[in-house]
Motif scaffolding. Sequence first.
Motif, PDB file in Angstrom:
ATOM      1  N   GLY A 270       0.882  -1.079  -0.202  1.00 50.17           N
ATOM      2  CA  GLY A 270       0.098  -0.099   0.103  1.00 50.17           C
ATOM      3  C   GLY A 270       0.815   1.201   0.212  1.00 50.17           C
ATOM      4  O   GLY A 270       0.256   2.345   0.248  1.00 50.17           O
ATOM      5  N   VAL A 271       2.146   1.387  -0.222  1.00 48.65           N
ATOM      6  CA  VAL A 271       3.046   2.382  -0.296  1.00 48.65           C
ATOM      7  C   VAL A 271       2.644   3.139  -1.587  1.00 48.65           C
ATOM      8  O   VAL A 271       2.626   2.651  -2.791  1.00 48.65           O
ATOM      9  CB  VAL A 271       4.470   2.055  -0.349  1.00 48.65           C
ATOM     10  CG1 VAL A 271       5.254   3.095  -0.377  1.00 48.65           C
ATOM     11  CG2 VAL A 271       4.985   1.265   1.016  1.00 48.65           C
ATOM     12  N   THR A 272       2.458   4.560  -1.203  1.00 42.17           N
ATOM     13  CA  THR A 272       2.210   5.247  -2.383  1.00 42.17           C
ATOM     14  C   THR A 272       3.338   6.440  -2.713  1.00 42.17           C
ATOM     15  O   THR A 272       3.116   6.966  -3.794  1.00 42.17           O
ATOM     16  CB  THR A 272       0.875   6.207  -2.082  1.00 42.17           C
ATOM     17  OG1 THR A 272       1.180   6.976  -1.002  1.00 42.17           O
ATOM     18  CG2 THR A 272      -0.267   5.354  -1.749  1.00 42.17           C
ATOM     19  N   GLN A 273       4.295   6.554  -1.853  1.00 45.55           N
ATOM     20  CA  GLN A 273       5.560   7.341  -2.248  1.00 45.55           C
ATOM     21  C   GLN A 273       6.510   7.055  -1.415  1.00 45.55           C
ATOM     22  O   GLN A 273       6.457   6.839  -0.214  1.00 45.55           O
ATOM     23  CB  GLN A 273       4.919   8.593  -2.278  1.00 45.55           C
ATOM     24  CG  GLN A 273       5.893   9.604  -2.802  1.00 45.55           C
ATOM     25  CD  GLN A 273       6.882  10.668  -1.837  1.00 45.55           C
ATOM     26  OE1 GLN A 273       6.717  10.412  -0.732  1.00 45.55           O
ATOM     27  NE2 GLN A 273       7.168  11.835  -2.303  1.00 45.55           N
ATOM     28  N   ILE A 274       7.689   7.070  -1.945  1.00 50.62           N
ATOM     29  CA  ILE A 274       9.103   7.179  -1.109  1.00 50.62           C
ATOM     30  C   ILE A 274       9.890   8.195  -1.770  1.00 50.62           C
ATOM     31  O   ILE A 274      10.080   8.494  -2.837  1.00 50.62           O
ATOM     32  CB  ILE A 274       9.697   5.610  -1.459  1.00 50.62           C
ATOM     33  CG1 ILE A 274       9.008   4.461  -0.932  1.00 50.62           C
ATOM     34  CG2 ILE A 274      10.909   5.648  -0.592  1.00 50.62           C
ATOM     35  CD1 ILE A 274       9.434   3.049  -1.330  1.00 50.62           C
ATOM     36  N   SER A 275      10.331   8.736  -0.776  1.00 53.57           N
ATOM     37  CA  SER A 275      11.574   9.834  -1.211  1.00 53.57           C
ATOM     38  C   SER A 275      12.625   9.738  -0.323  1.00 53.57           C
ATOM     39  O   SER A 275      12.447   9.548   0.968  1.00 53.57           O
ATOM     40  CB  SER A 275      10.960  11.398  -1.221  1.00 53.57           C
ATOM     41  OG  SER A 275      10.935  11.729  -0.009  1.00 53.57           O
ATOM     42  N   LEU A 276      13.812  10.015  -1.003  1.00 51.68           N
ATOM     43  CA  LEU A 276      15.196   9.353  -0.183  1.00 51.68           C
ATOM     44  C   LEU A 276      15.979  10.741  -0.356  1.00 51.68           C
ATOM     45  O   LEU A 276      16.322  11.013  -1.619  1.00 51.68           O
ATOM     46  CB  LEU A 276      15.737   8.211  -0.416  1.00 51.68           C
ATOM     47  CG  LEU A 276      16.963   8.029   0.443  1.00 51.68           C
ATOM     48  CD1 LEU A 276      16.909   7.889   1.677  1.00 51.68           C
ATOM     49  CD2 LEU A 276      17.892   6.547  -0.366  1.00 51.68           C
ATOM     50  N   SER A 277      16.584  11.375   0.606  1.00 59.13           N
ATOM     51  CA  SER A 277      17.447  12.425   0.342  1.00 59.13           C
ATOM     52  C   SER A 277      18.925  12.182   1.054  1.00 59.13           C
ATOM     53  O   SER A 277      18.639  11.991   2.225  1.00 59.13           O
ATOM     54  CB  SER A 277      16.896  13.608   0.672  1.00 59.13           C
ATOM     55  OG  SER A 277      17.848  14.788   0.668  1.00 59.13           O
ATOM     56  N   VAL A 278      19.862  12.330   0.534  1.00 62.03           N
ATOM     57  CA  VAL A 278      21.308  12.118   1.116  1.00 62.03           C
ATOM     58  C   VAL A 278      22.172  13.490   0.832  1.00 62.03           C
ATOM     59  O   VAL A 278      22.341  13.905  -0.118  1.00 62.03           O
ATOM     60  CB  VAL A 278      22.071  10.880   0.371  1.00 62.03           C
ATOM     61  CG1 VAL A 278      23.488  11.043   1.333  1.00 62.03           C
ATOM     62  CG2 VAL A 278      21.469   9.623   0.669  1.00 62.03           C
ATOM     63  N   GLY A 279      22.416  14.053   2.109  1.00 59.87           N
ATOM     64  CA  GLY A 279      23.203  15.409   1.975  1.00 59.87           C
ATOM     65  C   GLY A 279      24.583  15.334   2.827  1.00 59.87           C
ATOM     66  O   GLY A 279      24.511  14.695   3.928  1.00 59.87           O
ATOM     67  N   ASN A 280      25.585  15.726   2.160  1.00 58.02           N
ATOM     68  CA  ASN A 280      26.895  15.760   2.760  1.00 58.02           C
ATOM     69  C   ASN A 280      27.374  16.824   3.578  1.00 58.02           C
ATOM     70  O   ASN A 280      28.365  17.054   4.010  1.00 58.02           O
ATOM     71  CB  ASN A 280      27.917  15.335   1.703  1.00 58.02           C
ATOM     72  CG  ASN A 280      27.513  13.719   1.172  1.00 58.02           C
ATOM     73  OD1 ASN A 280      27.609  12.867   1.943  1.00 58.02           O
ATOM     74  ND2 ASN A 280      27.695  13.776  -0.049  1.00 58.02           N
ATOM     75  N   ASN A 281      26.548  17.950   3.375  1.00 63.02           N
ATOM     76  CA  ASN A 281      26.805  19.230   4.011  1.00 63.02           C
ATOM     77  C   ASN A 281      28.117  19.813   3.656  1.00 63.02           C
ATOM     78  O   ASN A 281      29.086  20.329   4.368  1.00 63.02           O
ATOM     79  CB  ASN A 281      26.787  19.277   5.576  1.00 63.02           C
ATOM     80  CG  ASN A 281      25.428  19.022   6.180  1.00 63.02           C
ATOM     81  OD1 ASN A 281      24.665  19.936   5.989  1.00 63.02           O
ATOM     82  ND2 ASN A 281      24.992  17.915   6.600  1.00 63.02           N
ATOM     83  N   THR A 282      28.390  19.599   2.389  1.00 62.45           N
ATOM     84  CA  THR A 282      29.629  20.156   1.783  1.00 62.45           C
ATOM     85  C   THR A 282      29.602  21.629   1.831  1.00 62.45           C
ATOM     86  O   THR A 282      29.045  22.350   1.722  1.00 62.45           O
ATOM     87  CB  THR A 282      29.721  19.401   0.350  1.00 62.45           C
ATOM     88  OG1 THR A 282      29.644  18.253   0.279  1.00 62.45           O
ATOM     89  CG2 THR A 282      31.264  19.947  -0.197  1.00 62.45           C
ATOM     90  N   ARG A 283      30.955  22.181   2.146  1.00 57.13           N
ATOM     91  CA  ARG A 283      31.237  23.724   2.004  1.00 57.13           C
ATOM     92  C   ARG A 283      32.484  23.952   1.146  1.00 57.13           C
ATOM     93  O   ARG A 283      33.318  23.351   1.380  1.00 57.13           O
ATOM     94  CB  ARG A 283      31.345  24.004   3.548  1.00 57.13           C
ATOM     95  CG  ARG A 283      32.762  23.435   4.392  1.00 57.13           C
ATOM     96  CD  ARG A 283      32.868  23.676   5.795  1.00 57.13           C
ATOM     97  NE  ARG A 283      33.821  23.195   6.390  1.00 57.13           N
ATOM     98  CZ  ARG A 283      34.009  21.868   6.934  1.00 57.13           C
ATOM     99  NH1 ARG A 283      32.848  20.954   6.671  1.00 57.13           N
ATOM    100  NH2 ARG A 283      34.878  21.676   7.362  1.00 57.13           N
ATOM    101  N   ALA A 284      32.205  25.180   0.539  1.00 60.90           N
ATOM    102  CA  ALA A 284      33.360  25.638  -0.072  1.00 60.90           C
ATOM    103  C   ALA A 284      34.261  26.306   0.886  1.00 60.90           C
ATOM    104  O   ALA A 284      33.986  26.802   1.841  1.00 60.90           O
ATOM    105  CB  ALA A 284      32.837  26.644  -1.049  1.00 60.90           C
TER     106      ALA A 284
END
Length: 387
Positions: A270-284
């Motif tokens: 019954g899953v209607t949506q999956i979202s996945l986000s990976v963030g590395n908090n990279t800085r210049a």
Amino acid sequence: MPADANRVGIKYRQMTGFDDLGSATIKDLRFTSESLKQTTDSASSDEIRSDRQRSDLIRTDVRAEGDINFELSYAEYDPFLVAALQSATWSSSDTAMATAEAVTFTASSKTIDKDGGDWDNQPKVGDLIKVSGAAAANNNGVFTVETVPDGTSVTVKETTITDESGTTVTVVKGDLIKNGTSEVFFAIQKDYNDVDGSTDLYDYFDNMVVDSMNLTIEPGSILTGGFSFMGSTATSADTLGSATASTTNPVANAVDNVPLVSEAQAAITGVTQISLSVGNNTRARSEIGRLGSAEPGSGTIDVTGTLQMYLASDDQIDKYLDWTTTSLCFAVKDSDGNGYTFCLPEVKFTDGQRLAGGINTDVIAELSFTAYADADDGTIQIHRATD
């Protein structure tokens, strides 16, 4: 004649390290859209002039940044998945479940059993496993683990298994990456082909790292995602040269190519949506005497996402209300038998609601989640398996 977006190409080379282009193979890249650019910082002079004009506008720094968006297909984006997790490389260590050992296949229960002892490396629900060496052709290939009844057996999602007893086979999980601390750098080039019918123009970006990655799965849709990059500078003069062709593996969709979603090591429906986000908090990083970012800093990895499903029980909402630790995993497998498993071993639901959105609609459970460190398995793992 203006440049046509349908004639734009992207190619890339994985660099040996920061400011070190190296000699890795140059590859074309499949994509749906992009926003790569150089961002310029500037400052206006504050000199006082009797004519009320600014004396000058000074460039103070530049950096390269932007997104490349895609439709998920097997193997095409593997280097960028590694970079998003800052993993060293795909590893085949600790993936063998049975090596040249007797295994029994049972069609009625879709079960694969190791004869005489537990699996050498215990599988989890949602894992893609590869079997080779079976006498029956249907028993060779990549299968999706649906349940793990005990230490010696698994049931699989696929219905193609046929009865076979005591055959010596090899069973392995797919190659593995998990979050690490190794930054990966790319040189990326945009080609504007045949401008005015004959001229090729270029944008060239160096020292590009993956700052973040996202992936979205929804019914009736192609699996889509994107990588956000941060780098040093851009130029329209440098070029990478000739590239090898992109892969031709099929694009995955949410109907045929997502065989299983699991929560707390149990398949859910019954899953209607999956979202996945990976963030590395990279800085210049800016340095005196250097135009463009120096080697970027890498921050904490943040793995978040959302899960939506038709409301059929209190199971997932109760885990939000009670702040219960769980796990999430979903498999993607294309029509050629190739695929990935995305696993988050330690997860908490950080927000949740059961929403009656309007008349003649279904009640939807909407949950946000955050993954965090597991002592053995990290924050996120991606397995890949090929038929």
